[in-house]
Design an enzyme around this catalytic site. Structure first.
Site, mmCIF file in Angstrom:
data_model
loop_
_atom_site.group_PDB
_atom_site.id
_atom_site.type_symbol
_atom_site.label_atom_id
_atom_site.label_comp_id
_atom_site.label_asym_id
_atom_site.label_seq_id
_atom_site.Cartn_x
_atom_site.Cartn_y
_atom_site.Cartn_z
ATOM 1 N N GLU A 135 -67.381 100.695 5.594
ATOM 2 C CA GLU A 135 -68.082 99.829 5.334
ATOM 3 C C GLU A 135 -70.450 99.782 5.472
ATOM 4 O OE1 GLU A 135 -67.261 96.339 6.603
ATOM 5 O OE2 GLU A 135 -65.868 97.820 5.606
ATOM 6 N N SER A 351 -61.627 102.783 -5.075
ATOM 7 C CA SER A 351 -62.823 103.563 -4.419
ATOM 8 C C SER A 351 -63.564 102.041 -4.308
ATOM 9 C CB SER A 351 -63.649 104.081 -5.501
ATOM 10 O OG SER A 351 -64.119 103.202 -7.159
#
Length: 458
Positions: A135, A351
């Site tokens: 995040e 990723s």
């Protein structure tokens, strides 16, 4: 005979029995009981080698053979091609079922309460660290991140099975090994934010961790380069007579690199104490395994190079711990390489540069995230033993979340390394071309200060 000879089942059984009697704590049944799965063990004398050669030739139904380098090869009048694959796939070793219930067999290495609780708590910590750092990247606070979601058991359980003296050459999805060894959440944050407290001096992109103190080599972006290096490092341990081994990690995609094959061959020939741990998570970024190779996964490749191998359920923490623990003892006591293929699933995107929903169905991801979660499975087993409770879970998650948020705040405020770090630590005396480059860079910064980050000391 040579490394790639063939043993009869009776010959192998007697060899295995004698080894087991000297180390009864090692559950060798993990690695099977068939000669098909093993290279020939090293012989103490040429007489034993000749004796086995004769036995092999007689089995071929004749007495003629080619005295070829590496061992005699029997002739046959039958033209038989070796099949491209076996009739059945190599089985997968596991200890716990999907509900965390152990199978009837006790064929696994026992884990103490202390180790089990640390394994589970570190798996939760790793999971939470991935979620929060992911995040943070999405918020633009760090430039890149890569998670281990779905692969927590391989990270933590393999680390728990190793010794602190064992050297680790990672790929890039093994931060749990560092976590187990004592790398703090602040250490992780410092590296991802690239400040002056980063042990890598902020010269690498995020998640490229390194710790000399914890015997963890620096993560390197190029695929599979760590594998032949691991074989060499293991050979150095062998020459120095160290009571340690090397563990190196790779994904299924990395096994398509030439370095994978070179590393296995080097390790086998040099008889280096190295454990090759392959995380077969089904996807090499967007390429599924069925489009990568036609072999039965990775485990079968070990035999081609004369390396003892095993396939293990990578979502079963106890199975991974047992397999790596046993592989380590074999690697050190027998001075040989071992290949471990751990079947798992990459729940997260490859990723932060990837969107896996573009190439795989969401219900597939959700199934592995919920029904096959390695964290949930191990928690059920730990709770069933009375070693963990809902209260422990709540307190641990709350504490880790606070620590992570605090670590990020500190890492963001910590000063960046000085500009001169771009040029140091390579040459004893800086060569003239680099001196010229540094001066031109400083001149550019003086001319255009508004285009240069203000938090980097000049």
């Amino acid at each position: 005979m040579g490394l790639l000879g063939v043993l009869s089942l009776s010959s192998w059984s007697s060899t295995t029995s004698s080894f087991q009697s000297s180390s009864s704590t090692m559950p060798h049944a993990y690695f099977g009981d068939s000669a098909i799965q093993f290279p020939v063990p090293r012989f103490k004398s040429t007489e034993a080698e000749r004796e086995l050669d004769t036995k092999y030739i007689n089995q071929g139904g004749g007495d003629q053979a080619l005295d070829f380098p590496g061992g005699k090869v029997a002739f046959t009048s039958e033209m038989n091609f070796i099949p491209e694959s076996a009739n059945e796939r190599i089985s997968c070793y596991r200890v716990l079922d999907d509900n965390g219930e152990p199978f009837v067999s006790n064929n696994f290495v026992q884990v103490s309460k202390e180790v089990a609780v640390k394994m589970y708590s570190d798996m939760v910590t790793l999971q939470m660290m991935d979620t929060i750092f992911y995040e943070a990247q999405r918020q633009g606070r760090i430039s890149f991140y890569l998670t281990t979601l779905g692969e927590e058991a391989i990270n933590i359980a393999s680390a728990a099975a190793l010794s602190a003296d064992d050297l680790v050459l990672p790929q890039y999805r093994e931060p749990g090994v560092l976590l187990w060894r004592g790398f703090t959440l602040q250490d992780f944050a410092n590296q991802c934010f690239g400040n002056k407290a980063d042990s890598g001096k902020a010269r690498q992109m995020p998640i490229h961790y390194v710790s000399k103190k914890l015997n963890y080599f620096a993560v390197s972006s190029p695929m599979a380069t760590q594998l032949p290096q691991a074989a060499g490092v293991a050979y150095s341990l062998k020459m120095e007579g160290k009571n340690a081994c090397v563990a190196t990690y790779i994904g299924d995609g990395g096994t398509s690199e030439g370095d994978f094959h070179a590393a296995l061959n080097f390790a086998a020939v040099l008889e280096a104490p190295v454990i090759f741990i392959c995380r077969n998570n089904g996807w090499a970024i967007s390429t599924p395994v069925e489009e990568q190779f036609r072999s039965d996964g990775i485990v079968v490749r070990g035999q081609a190079y004369g390396i003892r191998s095993i396939r293990v359920d990578g979502n079963d923490a106890l199975a991974v711990f047992s397999a790596i623990h046993t592989a380590r003892e074999m690697a050190i006591s027998e001075q040989r390489p071992i290949l471990v293929e751990a079947l798992t699933y990459r729940v997260g995107h490859h990723s932060t540069s990837d969107d896996s929903s573009k190439y795989r169905p969401l219900n597939e991801i959700e199934y592995w995230k919920t029904e096959r979660s390695p964290v949930n499975r191990f928690r059920k087993w730990v709770e069933r033993n009375g070693w963990w409770s809902d209260k422990d879970e709540s307190e641990h998650r709350s504490s880790i979340k606070k620590q992570l948020l605090q670590a990020i705040q500190i890492a963001e405020k910590t000063e960046k390394p000085p500009l001169g770090g771009l040029f140091s630590d390579v040459y004893d005396h800086l060569p003239s071309n680099l001196e010229e480059q540094e001066e031109k860079l400083r001149e550019t910064i003086r001319r255009y200060p508004q285009d240069y980050p203000s938090d980097v000391p000049v």
